[in-house]
Design an enzyme around this catalytic site. Structure first.
Site, PDB file in Angstrom:
ATOM      1  N   TYR A  29       0.829  -1.195   0.000  1.00 56.15           N
ATOM      2  CA  TYR A  29       0.000   0.000   0.000  1.00 56.15           C
ATOM      3  C   TYR A  29       0.869   1.252   0.000  1.00 56.15           C
ATOM      4  CZ  TYR A  29      -4.403   2.493   0.810  1.00 56.15           C
ATOM      5  OH  TYR A  29      -5.508   3.292   0.676  1.00 56.15           O
ATOM      6  N   ASN A  38     -20.055  -4.148  -8.052  1.00 57.00           N
ATOM      7  CA  ASN A  38     -20.499  -4.906  -6.881  1.00 57.00           C
ATOM      8  C   ASN A  38     -19.593  -4.704  -5.679  1.00 57.00           C
ATOM      9  OD1 ASN A  38     -18.606  -6.407  -8.548  1.00 57.00           O
ATOM     10  ND2 ASN A  38     -18.763  -8.036  -7.031  1.00 57.00           N
ATOM     11  N   SER A  39     -18.552  -3.896  -5.809  1.00 63.11           N
ATOM     12  CA  SER A  39     -17.660  -3.604  -4.687  1.00 63.11           C
ATOM     13  C   SER A  39     -18.356  -2.677  -3.699  1.00 63.11           C
ATOM     14  CB  SER A  39     -16.374  -2.946  -5.189  1.00 63.11           C
ATOM     15  OG  SER A  39     -16.655  -1.646  -5.707  1.00 63.11           O
ATOM     16  N   GLY A  40     -17.729  -2.459  -2.547  1.00 63.62           N
ATOM     17  CA  GLY A  40     -18.294  -1.539  -1.573  1.00 63.62           C
ATOM     18  C   GLY A  40     -18.460  -0.147  -2.136  1.00 63.62           C
ATOM     19  N   VAL A  41     -17.454   0.339  -2.855  1.00 66.50           N
ATOM     20  CA  VAL A  41     -17.553   1.652  -3.489  1.00 66.50           C
ATOM     21  C   VAL A  41     -18.645   1.640  -4.549  1.00 66.50           C
ATOM     22  CG1 VAL A  41     -16.374   3.354  -4.933  1.00 66.50           C
ATOM     23  CG2 VAL A  41     -15.157   2.296  -3.032  1.00 66.50           C
ATOM     24  N   MET A  88      -7.882  -3.426  -9.259  1.00 67.85           N
ATOM     25  CA  MET A  88      -8.015  -4.817  -8.847  1.00 67.85           C
ATOM     26  C   MET A  88      -7.404  -5.794  -9.850  1.00 67.85           C
ATOM     27  SD  MET A  88     -11.696  -5.074  -6.913  1.00 67.85           S
ATOM     28  CE  MET A  88     -12.667  -4.385  -8.245  1.00 67.85           C
ATOM     29  N   VAL A 106      -9.224   8.581  -1.168  1.00 66.78           N
ATOM     30  CA  VAL A 106      -9.989   9.270  -0.131  1.00 66.78           C
ATOM     31  C   VAL A 106      -9.116   9.631   1.070  1.00 66.78           C
ATOM     32  CG1 VAL A 106     -10.806   7.206   1.107  1.00 66.78           C
ATOM     33  CG2 VAL A 106     -12.222   9.282   1.050  1.00 66.78           C
TER      34      VAL A 106
END
Length: 381
Positions: free
Chosen positions: A100, A199-202, A294, A318
């Protein structure tokens, strides 16, 4: 207003070491050279908590361990909190893997998001009271644990009249979706947005926030055995269209655009060929915002898209947005007000979640790393 942080300076104290907040991060992405607080003798502390700790970067299923770690005393400007629920996000996995953009001191407690309840406040704490719900203000607090002693300025309060899972998953994905729908194009009711990783959280947050604003969404997901079921669920959340990746290259896209205008904005969480295909369907002068990768493939931009369509290619993170707005919190406050209002109205719900007891973290980590996952793993404390 419920948002008690109105009276608190939003300045982060990212470099401050406080007890076992061993995961505070430097803004430049480099590890702090100071000794990790985990090296302090536990004999100084009377209380302990259970925490998911990693001492080396690597495969989360191998390097993460459930341990007892000491809790420092609650200082005058601190709060003792009991963690209630904390999700496992892709950024959490990447942080443990060491890939990350920002990395904590090691050893570190995993988790960057979650909701906690205040159980004790320091004598100089003004904005929080016992019983308040709070979420991290920034990445790096280490939320995969049962309790923590945190600085008052490192958390923000939330109303307790929203569902627990909505609160636990509010600080990252909905904020990302909100900002991308607000900051890059002047979108009005009737406009269109196209996104992959729908379909991801975002992606689920984008669908719901856009629907609340009257904005059409064209939602791209990978082909899978449960496509029909997933398509039905996303449309129930407010999706205008749900299509497979291969459909982006097929003639039926022309028929789709007979029912809604071509999109002004594309949101890319995948990269690779799928991102290139999103570009092909943007209006002239449109923008593509990349917030994830991804596929681990680079974004390729055709020259024609730049010359003849004057497309804009942007990125969004973010965490950086929160840091850029730390000194003036009005935009942050307005965003949280609107998101919580949508939750209360039933227009924004938590993504599909699987609740997992903290002790069964291995199962949650394994599930979070599987391809085609449609449910966010949430550790319940």
């Amino acid at each position: 207003m419920w948002f008690s942080v109105h009276t608190v300076c939003l300045r982060r104290q990212i470099l401050r070491k406080r007890g076992f907040v061993g995961t505070f991060l430097k803004c430049n992405g480099h590890r702090d050279a100071n000794v990790s607080p985990f090296s302090v003798s536990a004999g100084r502390y009377e209380q302990t908590c259970r925490a998911l700790v990693y001492r080396n970067h690597g495969d989360p299923s191998r390097v993460v361990q459930l341990e007892d770690v000491p809790l420092p005393p609650t200082g005058a400007k601190d709060v003792l909190v009991k963690l209630l629920a904390a999700p496992i996000n892709p950024s959490d996995i990447n942080m443990i893997q060491g890939t990350y953009a920002i990395l904590p001191n090691l050893p570190a407690v995993g988790g960057n998001e979650g909701v906690a309840q205040v159980v004790e406040v320091g004598s100089q704490v003004k904005s929080l009271r016992k019983g308040d719900w709070v979420i991290p203000r920034d990445a790096g607090l280490g939320t995969w644990r049962t309790e923590a002693v945190l600085a008052e300025d490192d958390v923000i309060s939330l109303p307790k009249d929203i569902p627990l899972l909505a609160a636990a998953t509010l600080g990252v994905n909905p904020c990302t979706a909100f900002r991308m729908l607000s900051d890059f194009k002047d979108l009005k009711s009737g406009d269109s947005v196209i996104q992959n990783a729908a379909n991801s959280g975002v992606g689920q947050a984008v669908i719901q926030i856009a629907a609340a604003r009257g904005i059409n969404t064209i939602n791209v997901i990978r082909g899978r055995s449960d496509f029909a079921q997933l398509c039905k669920r996303l449309k129930a959340a407010g999706a205008t269209h749900v299509i497979k990746e291969e459909t982006l290259r097929q003639p039926e896209m022309k028929d789709l655009f007979k029912t809604c205008p071509k999109p002004k904005l594309a949101l890319n969480g995948v990269g690779g060929k799928c991102a290139t295909e999103l570009l092909r369907h943007l209006q002239v002068g449109g923008s593509m915002v990349t917030y994830g990768g991804m596929s681990k493939q680079p974004v390729t931009v055709p020259v024609s898209a730049l010359i003849f369509k004057d497309l804009e290619i942007r990125g969004f993170w973010v965490t950086q947005w929160k840091r850029d707005h730390a000194h003036d919190g009005r935009a942050f406050i307005a965003m949280m007000d609107e998101l919580c209002s949508l939750i209360r109205q039933g227009k924004l719900t938590a993504p599909a979640c699987t609740e997992v007891p903290l002790e069964e973290y291995q199962r949650a980590l394994d599930a979070a790393m599987q391809p085609f996952t449609s449910s966010k793993q949430v550790l319940m404390m």
